[in-house]
Design an enzyme around this catalytic site. Structure first.
Site, PDB file in Angstrom:
ATOM      1  N   ARG A  89     -66.671 -29.301   1.137  1.00 29.10           N
ATOM      2  CA  ARG A  89     -67.986 -28.736   0.830  1.00 29.10           C
ATOM      3  C   ARG A  89     -68.091 -28.139  -0.573  1.00 29.10           C
ATOM      4  O   ARG A  89     -69.072 -28.353  -1.277  1.00 29.10           O
ATOM      5  CB  ARG A  89     -68.349 -27.649   1.850  1.00 29.10           C
ATOM      6  CG  ARG A  89     -68.886 -28.189   3.126  1.00 29.10           C
ATOM      7  CD  ARG A  89     -68.493 -27.277   4.260  1.00 29.10           C
ATOM      8  NE  ARG A  89     -67.055 -27.439   4.507  1.00 29.10           N
ATOM      9  CZ  ARG A  89     -66.550 -28.279   5.393  1.00 29.10           C
ATOM     10  NH1 ARG A  89     -67.335 -28.972   6.142  1.00 29.10           N
ATOM     11  NH2 ARG A  89     -65.238 -28.427   5.532  1.00 29.10           N
ATOM     12  N   THR A  90     -67.072 -27.366  -0.962  1.00 29.36           N
ATOM     13  CA  THR A  90     -67.182 -26.699  -2.261  1.00 29.36           C
ATOM     14  C   THR A  90     -67.185 -27.741  -3.376  1.00 29.36           C
ATOM     15  O   THR A  90     -67.957 -27.650  -4.334  1.00 29.36           O
ATOM     16  CB  THR A  90     -66.037 -25.684  -2.442  1.00 29.36           C
ATOM     17  OG1 THR A  90     -66.036 -24.825  -1.306  1.00 29.36           O
ATOM     18  CG2 THR A  90     -66.221 -24.857  -3.693  1.00 29.36           C
ATOM     19  N   LYS A 118     -46.406 -34.831 -15.008  1.00 32.79           N
ATOM     20  CA  LYS A 118     -45.371 -35.112 -16.024  1.00 32.79           C
ATOM     21  C   LYS A 118     -44.806 -33.820 -16.588  1.00 32.79           C
ATOM     22  O   LYS A 118     -44.100 -33.831 -17.594  1.00 32.79           O
ATOM     23  CB  LYS A 118     -45.982 -35.928 -17.173  1.00 32.79           C
ATOM     24  CG  LYS A 118     -46.563 -37.249 -16.775  1.00 32.79           C
ATOM     25  CD  LYS A 118     -46.910 -38.040 -18.045  1.00 32.79           C
ATOM     26  CE  LYS A 118     -48.188 -38.817 -17.911  1.00 32.79           C
ATOM     27  NZ  LYS A 118     -48.707 -39.258 -19.198  1.00 32.79           N
ATOM     28  N   HIS A 172     -63.705 -16.038  -3.710  1.00 34.95           N
ATOM     29  CA  HIS A 172     -64.467 -17.291  -3.645  1.00 34.95           C
ATOM     30  C   HIS A 172     -65.932 -16.905  -3.904  1.00 34.95           C
ATOM     31  O   HIS A 172     -66.764 -16.909  -3.000  1.00 34.95           O
ATOM     32  CB  HIS A 172     -64.286 -17.897  -2.251  1.00 34.95           C
ATOM     33  CG  HIS A 172     -64.678 -19.337  -2.128  1.00 34.95           C
ATOM     34  ND1 HIS A 172     -65.434 -19.991  -3.092  1.00 34.95           N
ATOM     35  CD2 HIS A 172     -64.417 -20.261  -1.168  1.00 34.95           C
ATOM     36  CE1 HIS A 172     -65.606 -21.243  -2.698  1.00 34.95           C
ATOM     37  NE2 HIS A 172     -65.007 -21.431  -1.537  1.00 34.95           N
TER      38      HIS A 172
HETATM   39  C1  NCD Z   1     -63.191 -21.785   2.596  1.00 35.86           C
HETATM   40  C2  NCD Z   1     -62.126 -21.702   1.523  1.00 35.86           C
HETATM   41  O1  NCD Z   1     -61.681 -22.708   0.990  1.00 35.86           O
HETATM   42  O2  NCD Z   1     -61.755 -20.562   1.243  1.00 35.86           O
HETATM   43  N1  NCD Z   1     -63.838 -23.022   2.664  1.00 35.86           N
HETATM   44  C3  NCD Z   1     -64.885 -23.267   1.813  1.00 35.86           C
HETATM   45  O3  NCD Z   1     -64.780 -23.155   0.614  1.00 35.86           O
HETATM   46  N2  NCD Z   1     -66.044 -23.598   2.378  1.00 35.86           N
HETATM   47  C4  NCD Z   1     -62.724 -21.333   3.924  1.00 35.86           C
HETATM   48  C5  NCD Z   1     -61.570 -22.026   4.559  1.00 35.86           C
HETATM   49  O4  NCD Z   1     -60.941 -22.919   4.004  1.00 35.86           O
HETATM   50  O5  NCD Z   1     -61.276 -21.641   5.694  1.00 35.86           O
END
Ligand code: NCD
Length: 358
Positions: A89-90, A118, A172
């Site tokens: 998703r991200t 490398k 995040h």
């Molecule tokens: C999250 C992450 O990567 O921190 N996922 C995301 O970005 N939607 C949560 C997760 O991986 O559980």
């Protein structure tokens, strides 16, 4: 105006997150981040502006003429998506956000396919990307790497913005932005987000989305936070210390069902077992009481919402998926709009998009 070119890396690294904020802002002085690294860069005014811009982009994009206008906004820019940790998703929502704004993209999703394999350092790799692109959107297992790179690039001959798309167990910020956008939209015609109770459940110790969202929620009035987890995975002190310092009401619990009764939003998260210090350590923790199912749905308020940053394992039973309170699908799509808003604003196009004729 504070600038990363005026401060040595070691002095910058030693500052508190709040003190770092002005160094990461756009030079234009509109408060908007240039580098987006952590949630502490956003106050309520910025969140309101970004949600409004996301709404605007979502609306403009509905017509062909509007969508073509949006595609022209950043058609002169290129962005590098550098993801050295798994992502669906991200990665895709940042990619789609770039596409909405007409940005051309490149990507590295596996260091094994780049010169890192490398023996090139991550620092050199990122310097390389900055030679070809105008922005780096990066996810890394390494806490602090995005911040170090932001300082390095700002002190190089090709300063370009960095967007942190997940840094280790730490932060995040763009996920927290989309979570706020989802909450704001969910309570839009129902009295707003102020005064609500948000329940976090799951792996609160290692979930970076929880740390970033918990902070962003402190920008709203009287939002109570409840942390429900097995004691081994409870929310860490650095998160609750901030809440205490800001006078935010919070509680820690081991009983999801009870917490759901008072919740306006329930934010479920998965067990982050990729961080286990020994293989299978998380599997030995009893997580059976930290799942949202039919019983929890039955006690959730009629206006309550269920959220999840995804990916989900079994923390939310699929029987909840079609309930109108299940917000995790919309939450995912909201990510595309708010990321488009953030990227447009980073490049200074907030006003022109807000005021365009579409
Ligand atoms: C999250 C992450 O990567 O921190 N996922 C995301 O970005 N939607 C949560 C997760 O991986 O559980």
């Amino acid at each position: 105006m504070a600038s990363l070119t005026d401060i040595a890396w070691s002095d910058f690294a030693a500052l508190s997150l709040e003190a770092k904020r002005p160094y990461l802002a756009r030079r234009e002085g509109d408060g908007m981040p240039y580098h987006t690294l952590f949630a502490q860069q956003f106050d309520r005014a910025l969140l309101v502006r970004l949600c409004a811009l996301a709404n605007r982009i979502r609306f403009i994009n509905k017509s062909k003429e509007g969508a073509l206008y949006l595609k022209s906004v950043l058609a002169h820019k290129r962005a590098m998506l550098y993801f050295s940790q798994p992502s669906s998703r991200t990665f895709l929502s940042h990619l789609a956000a770039c596409q909405i704004l007409g940005i051309t993209t490149g990507s590295v999703r596996d260091a094994a396919t780049s010169s890192e394999f490398k023996g090139e350092s991550k620092e050199d790799s990122i310097r390389t990307f900055s030679s070809y692109f105008d922005m780096i959107i990066m996810r890394s297992p390494e806490q602090g790497l995005a911040e170090k790179m932001a300082w390095e690039l700002s002190n190089s001959s090709r300063p370009i913005p960095i967007l942190n798309a997940g840094s280790g167990k730490d932060q995040h910020p763009t996920q927290a932005l989309l979570d706020i956008y989802t909450l704001v939209r969910s309570f839009e015609n129902k009295g707003g987000l102020d005064g609500r109770t948000v329940v976090f459940c799951g792996d609160l110790l290692r979930g970076r989305t929880v740390r970033s969202l918990s902070y962003l929620l402190t920008n709203f009035r009287d939002v109570r936070q409840v942390f429900v987890a097995p004691k081994e995975l409870q929310v860490p002190a650095d998160v609750t210390d901030i809440l205490t310092a800001k006078g935010v009401s919070y509680s820690v619990s081991g009983n999801l069902r009870e917490a759901v009764r008072d919740a306006d939003a329930v934010y479920m998260t998965r067990i982050q077992d990729e961080w286990d210090s020994s293989k299978g350590a998380s599997a030995r923790i009893d997580t059976s009481h930290f799942k949202f199912g039919a019983e929890e749905l039955a006690v959730l308020k009629p206006d309550g919402v269920i959220m999840h940053p995804l990916p989900r394992r079994d923390e939310i039973a699929t029987c909840c998926d079609h309930d109108p309170r299940a917000m995790y699908w919309r939450q995912m799509r909201n990510g595309m709009w708010i990321r488009a808003a953030l990227i447009a604003a980073t490049f200074g196009f907030e006003e022109s998009v807000m005021n365009c004729g579409y």
